[in-house]
Write an enzyme that holds these catalytic residues in place. Sequence first.
Site, PDB file in Angstrom:
ATOM      1  N   LYS A 101       0.851  -1.193   0.000  1.00 54.59           N
ATOM      2  CA  LYS A 101       0.000   0.000   0.000  1.00 54.59           C
ATOM      3  C   LYS A 101       0.881   1.234   0.000  1.00 54.59           C
ATOM      4  O   LYS A 101       1.829   1.329   0.785  1.00 54.59           O
ATOM      5  CB  LYS A 101      -0.878  -0.004   1.270  1.00 54.59           C
ATOM      6  CG  LYS A 101      -1.848   1.151   1.334  1.00 54.59           C
ATOM      7  CD  LYS A 101      -3.123   0.852   0.588  1.00 54.59           C
ATOM      8  CE  LYS A 101      -3.965   2.077   0.290  1.00 54.59           C
ATOM      9  NZ  LYS A 101      -3.541   2.808  -0.959  1.00 54.59           N
TER      10      LYS A 101
ATOM     11  N   GLN B 136       7.112   4.070   4.096  1.00 55.29           N
ATOM     12  CA  GLN B 136       5.718   3.610   4.111  1.00 55.29           C
ATOM     13  C   GLN B 136       5.545   2.327   4.933  1.00 55.29           C
ATOM     14  O   GLN B 136       4.493   2.105   5.531  1.00 55.29           O
ATOM     15  CB  GLN B 136       5.251   3.392   2.659  1.00 55.29           C
ATOM     16  CG  GLN B 136       3.742   3.458   2.465  1.00 55.29           C
ATOM     17  CD  GLN B 136       3.204   4.876   2.366  1.00 55.29           C
ATOM     18  OE1 GLN B 136       3.814   5.728   1.756  1.00 55.29           O
ATOM     19  NE2 GLN B 136       2.052   5.124   2.964  1.00 55.29           N
TER      20      GLN B 136
ATOM     21  N   LYS C 106       5.192   3.544   8.556  1.00 57.35           N
ATOM     22  CA  LYS C 106       3.975   4.354   8.668  1.00 57.35           C
ATOM     23  C   LYS C 106       2.736   3.460   8.657  1.00 57.35           C
ATOM     24  O   LYS C 106       1.864   3.574   9.519  1.00 57.35           O
ATOM     25  CB  LYS C 106       3.913   5.327   7.477  1.00 57.35           C
ATOM     26  CG  LYS C 106       2.704   6.232   7.466  1.00 57.35           C
ATOM     27  CD  LYS C 106       2.493   6.903   6.114  1.00 57.35           C
ATOM     28  CE  LYS C 106       3.713   7.652   5.632  1.00 57.35           C
ATOM     29  NZ  LYS C 106       3.412   8.528   4.469  1.00 57.35           N
TER      30      LYS C 106
ATOM     31  N   LYS D  14       5.532   2.094  -2.848  1.00 56.21           N
ATOM     32  CA  LYS D  14       5.383   3.432  -3.441  1.00 56.21           C
ATOM     33  C   LYS D  14       5.610   3.310  -4.937  1.00 56.21           C
ATOM     34  O   LYS D  14       6.337   2.419  -5.390  1.00 56.21           O
ATOM     35  CB  LYS D  14       6.420   4.393  -2.852  1.00 56.21           C
ATOM     36  CG  LYS D  14       6.071   5.848  -3.044  1.00 56.21           C
ATOM     37  CD  LYS D  14       5.101   6.303  -1.977  1.00 56.21           C
ATOM     38  CE  LYS D  14       4.596   7.705  -2.179  1.00 56.21           C
ATOM     39  NZ  LYS D  14       3.883   8.196  -0.987  1.00 56.21           N
TER      40      LYS D  14
ATOM     41  N   GLY E 255      -2.952   8.287  -4.134  1.00 49.86           N
ATOM     42  CA  GLY E 255      -2.375   9.562  -4.549  1.00 49.86           C
ATOM     43  C   GLY E 255      -1.107   9.919  -3.789  1.00 49.86           C
ATOM     44  O   GLY E 255      -0.766   9.315  -2.772  1.00 49.86           O
ATOM     45  N   ASP E 256      -0.403  10.879  -4.317  1.00 47.62           N
ATOM     46  CA  ASP E 256       0.741  11.522  -3.658  1.00 47.62           C
ATOM     47  C   ASP E 256       0.967  12.812  -4.455  1.00 47.62           C
ATOM     48  O   ASP E 256       0.060  13.254  -5.165  1.00 47.62           O
ATOM     49  CB  ASP E 256       1.986  10.608  -3.669  1.00 47.62           C
ATOM     50  CG  ASP E 256       3.091  11.104  -2.728  1.00 47.62           C
ATOM     51  OD1 ASP E 256       2.960  10.896  -1.511  1.00 47.62           O
ATOM     52  OD2 ASP E 256       4.070  11.717  -3.196  1.00 47.62           O
TER      53      ASP E 256
ATOM     54  N   THR F  79      -5.143  13.287   5.406  1.00 45.45           N
ATOM     55  CA  THR F  79      -3.741  13.499   5.790  1.00 45.45           C
ATOM     56  C   THR F  79      -3.603  14.799   6.590  1.00 45.45           C
ATOM     57  O   THR F  79      -2.984  14.820   7.659  1.00 45.45           O
ATOM     58  CB  THR F  79      -2.831  13.526   4.547  1.00 45.45           C
ATOM     59  OG1 THR F  79      -3.143  12.392   3.736  1.00 45.45           O
ATOM     60  CG2 THR F  79      -1.377  13.473   4.942  1.00 45.45           C
TER      61      THR F  79
ATOM     62  N   ASN G 177      -2.777  18.947  -1.509  1.00 43.66           N
ATOM     63  CA  ASN G 177      -3.786  18.213  -0.739  1.00 43.66           C
ATOM     64  C   ASN G 177      -3.508  18.259   0.768  1.00 43.66           C
ATOM     65  O   ASN G 177      -4.398  18.565   1.565  1.00 43.66           O
ATOM     66  CB  ASN G 177      -3.851  16.757  -1.230  1.00 43.66           C
ATOM     67  CG  ASN G 177      -4.759  15.910  -0.366  1.00 43.66           C
ATOM     68  OD1 ASN G 177      -4.295  15.206   0.533  1.00 43.66           O
ATOM     69  ND2 ASN G 177      -6.051  16.007  -0.598  1.00 43.66           N
TER      70      ASN G 177
ATOM     71  N   SER H 183      -7.114   5.474   3.712  1.00 47.84           N
ATOM     72  CA  SER H 183      -7.055   4.602   2.535  1.00 47.84           C
ATOM     73  C   SER H 183      -7.393   3.158   2.927  1.00 47.84           C
ATOM     74  O   SER H 183      -8.121   2.463   2.223  1.00 47.84           O
ATOM     75  CB  SER H 183      -5.662   4.631   1.909  1.00 47.84           C
ATOM     76  OG  SER H 183      -5.515   5.741   1.059  1.00 47.84           O
TER      77      SER H 183
HETATM   78  P1  NDP Z   1       0.252  17.873  -3.948  1.00 53.67           P
HETATM   79  O1  NDP Z   1       0.764  17.551  -5.286  1.00 53.67           O
HETATM   80  O2  NDP Z   1      -1.204  18.007  -3.730  1.00 53.67           O
HETATM   81  O3  NDP Z   1       0.920  19.211  -3.389  1.00 53.67           O
HETATM   82  C1  NDP Z   1       2.300  19.314  -3.271  1.00 53.67           C
HETATM   83  C2  NDP Z   1       2.637  20.706  -2.798  1.00 53.67           C
HETATM   84  O4  NDP Z   1       4.030  20.763  -2.496  1.00 53.67           O
HETATM   85  C3  NDP Z   1       2.399  21.752  -3.869  1.00 53.67           C
HETATM   86  O5  NDP Z   1       2.084  22.973  -3.264  1.00 53.67           O
HETATM   87  C4  NDP Z   1       3.755  21.814  -4.570  1.00 53.67           C
HETATM   88  O6  NDP Z   1       3.994  23.019  -5.248  1.00 53.67           O
HETATM   89  C5  NDP Z   1       4.682  21.665  -3.403  1.00 53.67           C
HETATM   90  N1  NDP Z   1       5.939  21.043  -3.867  1.00 53.67           N
HETATM   91  C6  NDP Z   1       6.088  19.829  -4.447  1.00 53.67           C
HETATM   92  N2  NDP Z   1       7.364  19.613  -4.780  1.00 53.67           N
HETATM   93  C7  NDP Z   1       8.029  20.715  -4.399  1.00 53.67           C
HETATM   94  C8  NDP Z   1       9.375  21.081  -4.465  1.00 53.67           C
HETATM   95  N3  NDP Z   1      10.310  20.265  -4.998  1.00 53.67           N
HETATM   96  N4  NDP Z   1       9.714  22.299  -3.957  1.00 53.67           N
HETATM   97  C9  NDP Z   1       8.784  23.123  -3.422  1.00 53.67           C
HETATM   98  N5  NDP Z   1       7.465  22.810  -3.331  1.00 53.67           N
HETATM   99  C10 NDP Z   1       7.108  21.631  -3.808  1.00 53.67           C
HETATM  100  O7  NDP Z   1       0.864  16.744  -2.984  1.00 53.67           O
HETATM  101  P2  NDP Z   1       0.382  16.308  -1.518  1.00 53.67           P
HETATM  102  O8  NDP Z   1      -0.133  17.469  -0.776  1.00 53.67           O
HETATM  103  O9  NDP Z   1      -0.431  15.100  -1.655  1.00 53.67           O
HETATM  104  O10 NDP Z   1       1.787  15.828  -0.892  1.00 53.67           O
HETATM  105  C11 NDP Z   1       2.619  16.703  -0.129  1.00 53.67           C
HETATM  106  C12 NDP Z   1       3.554  15.861   0.723  1.00 53.67           C
HETATM  107  O11 NDP Z   1       2.785  15.044   1.614  1.00 53.67           O
HETATM  108  C13 NDP Z   1       4.452  14.886  -0.031  1.00 53.67           C
HETATM  109  O12 NDP Z   1       5.670  14.741   0.673  1.00 53.67           O
HETATM  110  C14 NDP Z   1       3.679  13.582   0.054  1.00 53.67           C
HETATM  111  O13 NDP Z   1       4.521  12.467  -0.099  1.00 53.67           O
HETATM  112  C15 NDP Z   1       3.132  13.671   1.461  1.00 53.67           C
HETATM  113  N6  NDP Z   1       1.971  12.858   1.781  1.00 53.67           N
HETATM  114  C16 NDP Z   1       0.832  12.913   1.048  1.00 53.67           C
HETATM  115  C17 NDP Z   1      -0.262  12.159   1.411  1.00 53.67           C
HETATM  116  C18 NDP Z   1      -1.552  12.235   0.695  1.00 53.67           C
HETATM  117  O14 NDP Z   1      -2.507  11.607   1.147  1.00 53.67           O
HETATM  118  N7  NDP Z   1      -1.688  12.987  -0.373  1.00 53.67           N
HETATM  119  C19 NDP Z   1      -0.212  11.255   2.562  1.00 53.67           C
HETATM  120  C20 NDP Z   1       1.007  11.327   3.313  1.00 53.67           C
HETATM  121  C21 NDP Z   1       2.055  12.096   2.906  1.00 53.67           C
HETATM  122  P3  NDP Z   1       3.816  23.045  -6.860  1.00 53.67           P
HETATM  123  O15 NDP Z   1       2.359  22.841  -7.119  1.00 53.67           O
HETATM  124  O16 NDP Z   1       4.342  24.351  -7.287  1.00 53.67           O
HETATM  125  O17 NDP Z   1       4.662  21.894  -7.371  1.00 53.67           O
HETATM  126  O1  2IT Z   2       2.695   8.986   1.623  1.00 55.13           O
HETATM  127  C1  2IT Z   2       1.567   8.501   1.805  1.00 55.13           C
HETATM  128  O2  2IT Z   2       1.269   7.926   2.855  1.00 55.13           O
HETATM  129  C2  2IT Z   2       0.571   8.662   0.752  1.00 55.13           C
HETATM  130  N1  2IT Z   2       0.850   9.293  -0.252  1.00 55.13           N
HETATM  131  C3  2IT Z   2      -0.775   8.017   0.886  1.00 55.13           C
HETATM  132  C4  2IT Z   2      -0.708   6.557   0.566  1.00 55.13           C
HETATM  133  C5  2IT Z   2      -2.029   5.841   0.494  1.00 55.13           C
HETATM  134  O3  2IT Z   2      -1.997   4.666   0.118  1.00 55.13           O
HETATM  135  O4  2IT Z   2      -3.078   6.415   0.814  1.00 55.13           O
END
Ligand code: NDP
Ligand code: 2IT
Length: 444
Positions: A90, A111, A114, A126, A165-166, A209, A240, A376
């Site tokens: 996952k 992961q 976590k 992943k 998603g990520d 999240t 997100n 999830s």
């Molecule tokens: P999104 O794509 O929705 O948003 C990512 C955000 O981070 C955007 O604002 C983006 O800016 C910014 N960003 C990405 N890469 C960079 C970079 N290299 N430098 C500066 N800013 C950056 O992703 P999420 O919100 O889903 O994910 C954010 C973090 O949370 C990641 O580390 C992800 O692995 C982690 N995560 C996500 C989960 C989920 O359920 N979605 C669960 C657990 C962890 P821009 O749009 O300009 O690229």
């Molecule tokens: O980093 C993470 O935990 C995620 N992007 C979510 C993974 C998931 O399977 O919901």
Amino acid sequence: MSYVDEVIERVVRENPAEPEFHQAVKEVLDSLRPMVEENEEKYRRDAILERLVNPERQIKFRVPWVDDMGQAHVNTGYRVQFNSAVGPYKGGIRLHPSVNLGIIKFLGFEQIFKNSLTGLPIGGAKGGSDFDPKGKSDREIMAFCQSFMTELQKYIGANADVPAGDIGTGAREIGYMYGQYKRIRGLFEGVLTGKGLSYGGSLARTEATGYGLLYITEEMLKCNGLSIAGKTAAVSGSGNVAIYAIEKAQALGVKVVTASDSTGWVYDPEGIDVAALKQIKEVERARLTEYKKYRPNSVYHPGRGVWSVKVDIALPCATQNELTLADAEALVANGVIAVAEGANMPTTMEATEYLQKNGVLFMPGKASNAGGVAVSALEMSQNSERLSWSFEEVDAKLKGIMVEIFHHLDEAAKKYNSAGNYVVGANIAGFAKVVDAMLVQGIV
Ligand code: NDP
Ligand code: 2IT
């Protein structure tokens, strides 16, 4: 040389040019030292650490797709199925130009622990691609997602591996991937999470999240004699995780004054307007420069800088290694109380150590962002029983899981003489269940 050091050295030697993977392995194995020393003979005999740091399977594939001008492009797709000791693989799918095998391995490794911490039966994985979704039309996104899934579908399934998603992968991408999986495999099953509500998605997964991050931060503060209400916070990112972290923070009485994207950041002294942020990022898919149109009193700064603002709480919610030692120094100088990671590994190792040494409460991402994957797993449960739970039910379960994660890791830290070190606590608590399962399943 200790068993832990031997394995770290081997990981660095055998996985060259994968610094993020080295960093994740070092952080985890360093924390595990006391537990490994206690069980060294047993772990060595079963090569527990060698198996832990070697993915069960790594899949790398070509993803050809055609743009709106008729031009063909080729990206690289990855799925790293890291560890299935406690459940089916996952983990999310990251679509970002910076993606390479080392990034996917670091994320897949994190992961494992976590997912174990959630207490739910999910193994670690992943995936992703170096495809850049920015500026692409919907048709181009669909073309990429269909091509990506045409190959990935061979390796996944509702009881085998369940992506989500990520960065760069949200509801739109999951929809296109799900459609293609169903078309090829002929199965309407819970093979992806983060699905739309009309085809098996869970209420509260979108929020999970960010909300989970605030639930565990609130519990951490409470257990340290502090109240979250009335505090100020800096958030990085505007995707997100960031959006729903800001939303829940405000609901808990926290004033969040920053948000950022990869080109710049905003400071809003009156508190970030979440509705405006959603409109800009979720609807228009635009840049943060647009924010000023909604909030004339806010200030836009190009480049990075959210950690220079004086706040009580810092919530990095963008990407790995975005909070450096210099940022940690600035936060401490400004009196920060707590840092809780919404992103995966956003704080460098030096910054983490500096924050901890200076008495800042520090919650690592594998605990504090576990709410996403936890919901999830609840989506998988709902798909299995072909039912949908209410928002309130899922949200209450999420809160219960986050509070439990805090106490579980807090206890683990205390048990190994590291009270208050939540990095050590999270790694040990996450590892404990995985190692139990690995030891009884034989050498596989
Ligand atoms: P999104 O794509 O929705 O948003 C990512 C955000 O981070 C955007 O604002 C983006 O800016 C910014 N960003 C990405 N890469 C960079 C970079 N290299 N430098 C500066 N800013 C950056 O992703 P999420 O919100 O889903 O994910 C954010 C973090 O949370 C990641 O580390 C992800 O692995 C982690 N995560 C996500 C989960 C989920 O359920 N979605 C669960 C657990 C962890 P821009 O749009 O300009 O690229
Ligand atoms: O980093 C993470 O935990 C995620 N992007 C979510 C993974 C998931 O399977 O919901």
